[in-house]
Design an enzyme around this catalytic site. Structure first.
Site, PDB file in Angstrom:
ATOM      1  N   LYS A  21       2.052 116.777  -0.765  1.00 20.42           N
ATOM      2  CA  LYS A  21       2.001 115.517  -0.028  1.00 20.42           C
ATOM      3  C   LYS A  21       0.681 115.359   0.727  1.00 20.42           C
ATOM      4  O   LYS A  21       0.535 114.450   1.539  1.00 20.42           O
ATOM      5  CB  LYS A  21       3.171 115.436   0.963  1.00 20.42           C
ATOM      6  CG  LYS A  21       4.553 115.503   0.315  1.00 20.42           C
ATOM      7  CD  LYS A  21       5.654 115.436   1.359  1.00 20.42           C
ATOM      8  CE  LYS A  21       6.991 115.870   0.778  1.00 20.42           C
ATOM      9  NZ  LYS A  21       8.043 115.963   1.810  1.00 20.42           N
TER      10      LYS A  21
ATOM     11  N   ARG B  26      15.822 133.599  -5.668  1.00 17.68           N
ATOM     12  CA  ARG B  26      16.377 133.536  -4.319  1.00 17.68           C
ATOM     13  C   ARG B  26      17.782 132.970  -4.343  1.00 17.68           C
ATOM     14  O   ARG B  26      18.201 132.401  -5.346  1.00 17.68           O
ATOM     15  CB  ARG B  26      15.461 132.774  -3.374  1.00 17.68           C
ATOM     16  CG  ARG B  26      15.081 131.410  -3.831  1.00 17.68           C
ATOM     17  CD  ARG B  26      13.720 131.012  -3.281  1.00 17.68           C
ATOM     18  NE  ARG B  26      12.683 131.173  -4.306  1.00 17.68           N
ATOM     19  CZ  ARG B  26      11.410 131.325  -4.023  1.00 17.68           C
ATOM     20  NH1 ARG B  26      11.017 131.392  -2.781  1.00 17.68           N
ATOM     21  NH2 ARG B  26      10.529 131.444  -4.981  1.00 17.68           N
TER      22      ARG B  26
ATOM     23  N   HIS C 298      -0.777 100.720  14.845  1.00 19.96           N
ATOM     24  CA  HIS C 298      -0.821 102.091  15.358  1.00 19.96           C
ATOM     25  C   HIS C 298      -1.977 102.848  14.725  1.00 19.96           C
ATOM     26  O   HIS C 298      -1.799 103.935  14.193  1.00 19.96           O
ATOM     27  CB  HIS C 298       0.500 102.812  15.086  1.00 19.96           C
ATOM     28  CG  HIS C 298       1.688 102.095  15.639  1.00 19.96           C
ATOM     29  ND1 HIS C 298       2.002 102.130  16.980  1.00 19.96           N
ATOM     30  CD2 HIS C 298       2.622 101.334  15.047  1.00 19.96           C
ATOM     31  CE1 HIS C 298       3.091 101.407  17.178  1.00 19.96           C
ATOM     32  NE2 HIS C 298       3.490 100.906  16.032  1.00 19.96           N
TER      33      HIS C 298
ATOM     34  N   PRO D 263       6.463 109.131   3.196  1.00 19.99           N
ATOM     35  CA  PRO D 263       5.811 109.151   1.891  1.00 19.99           C
ATOM     36  C   PRO D 263       5.967 110.530   1.251  1.00 19.99           C
ATOM     37  O   PRO D 263       5.671 111.543   1.878  1.00 19.99           O
ATOM     38  CB  PRO D 263       4.352 108.854   2.222  1.00 19.99           C
ATOM     39  CG  PRO D 263       4.346 108.340   3.622  1.00 19.99           C
ATOM     40  CD  PRO D 263       5.513 108.962   4.287  1.00 19.99           C
TER      41      PRO D 263
ATOM     42  N   ARG E 133       4.460 107.059  14.385  1.00 22.75           N
ATOM     43  CA  ARG E 133       5.125 108.177  15.079  1.00 22.75           C
ATOM     44  C   ARG E 133       4.210 109.333  15.431  1.00 22.75           C
ATOM     45  O   ARG E 133       4.678 110.346  15.964  1.00 22.75           O
ATOM     46  CB  ARG E 133       6.286 108.685  14.237  1.00 22.75           C
ATOM     47  CG  ARG E 133       7.425 107.715  14.317  1.00 22.75           C
ATOM     48  CD  ARG E 133       8.561 108.074  13.426  1.00 22.75           C
ATOM     49  NE  ARG E 133       9.277 106.851  13.089  1.00 22.75           N
ATOM     50  CZ  ARG E 133      10.210 106.743  12.182  1.00 22.75           C
ATOM     51  NH1 ARG E 133      10.561 107.786  11.483  1.00 22.75           N
ATOM     52  NH2 ARG E 133      10.791 105.615  11.954  1.00 22.75           N
TER      53      ARG E 133
END
Length: 277
Positions: free
Chosen positions: A58, A157, A99, A2, A118
């Site tokens: 996120k 940068r 899960h 996501p 995971r």
DNA sequence: GTGTTTGTTAGAGC
DNA sequence: AGCTCTAACAAACA
């Protein structure tokens, strides 16, 4: 995986049904995911009422309030990482995910469930969310993310565009999918050095990032099989996951390459490394 | 088995 | 010194 649009969609879906609920119980089936620990989380959050749910990069930021007033507002920060899912079950007995790692049960019987195949996802309980969030870069959909601001980030940068855009400390929220989509829309090569972009190219990239993210939010994100079901953006992706198919803009062919250890989808015709104005 | 994914960290290199 | 890059890692699944 996501990314910003998927997390934004989740926050919009889950946030309104969370606000006003009092946390009655916390269960965790995978302790390493929860910081600083289950007993500390219970001490901080049980009895508190959820007063806000928003997104930063996120991260999902859930703000709650205890009986103690302003000084007593613990936060739960959730990062879904690769395979995390979040949903509210109105009935505590509804089917559990395969899960399930963390469950917040509210005093009305509903539950917030964090399911994560995971185990990379994280939940952090803190009274100082700034400590976790202040290292994040600019919000790409915020007003402050102007073309000039992007120019400063790029020119300050000398990095390849792809790893730079993926760096959450520079811009917060882009992952592999929307980095590739943004670069494709901008007609820029992911290996291009950030300090070589012309003002026009910066402008294109700025517009591309924002339109790609906004479109993805409008279509509720990209469905990623069991990880993130429901969005319809996968039908509108122009580069990501489309190796072998034709570029919608120039009739070139989308190819998969590897850039900084990430699978990367580009059109080698309209995203050349050189000779692109 | 191989490849895939995110973000952090350690170490190398310029 | 400071920046950038690479590799390794956590873990599950198709």
């Amino acid at each position: 995986m996501p990314e910003l649009p998927e997390v934004e969609t989740i926050v919009r879906a889950v946030g309104p049904s969370l606000r006003g609920k009092r946390i009655a119980r916390i269960e965790c089936r995978y302790l390493p995911m929860l910081r600083p620990g289950l007993s500390a989380a219970r001490r901080a959050l049980v009895g508190c009422v959820v007063v806000g749910c928003r997104r930063r990069g996120k991260f999902i930021v859930i703000e709650s309030r205890g009986r103690g007033g302003i000084a007593d507002s613990p936060y739960l920060l959730i990062h879904l990482r690769m395979s995390g899912r979040l949903h509210v079950a109105q009935d505590g007995r509804a089917v559990r995910g395969r899960h399930e790692r963390l469950v917040l049960r509210f005093d009305d019987g509903s539950e917030l469930r964090f399911d994560d195949a995971r185990k990379f996802g994280r939940a952090i309980v803190t009274i100082r969310p700034e400590e976790m969030l202040e290292t994040l870069g600019v919000e790409p959909l915020a007003e402050e993310f102007t073309s000039g601001r992007l120019a400063a980030l790029l020119h300050g940068r000398a990095r390849m565009l792809k790893p730079l855009l993926l760096d959450q400390h520079v811009i917060a929220g882009l992952g592999n999918i929307y980095t590739d989509e943004s670069l494709h829309r901008a007609g820029l090569n992911p290996r291009r050095r950030s300090d070589t972009l012309s003002p026009r190219e910066v402008g294109r990239l700025h517009r591309a990032i924002r339109t790609a993210l906004r479109e993805a939010i409008r279509f509720q994100g990209t469905t990623i099989d069991a990880v993130y079901p429901g969005g319809r953006m996968q039908e509108r992706l122009r580069a990501y996951g489309r190796a072998g198919s034709r570029c919608g803009r120039c009739r070139g062919v989308i190819r998969r390459i590897v850039v900084s250890q990430r699978g990367t989808f580009i059109c080698s015709r309209c995203q050349p490394l050189r000779g692109n104005a």
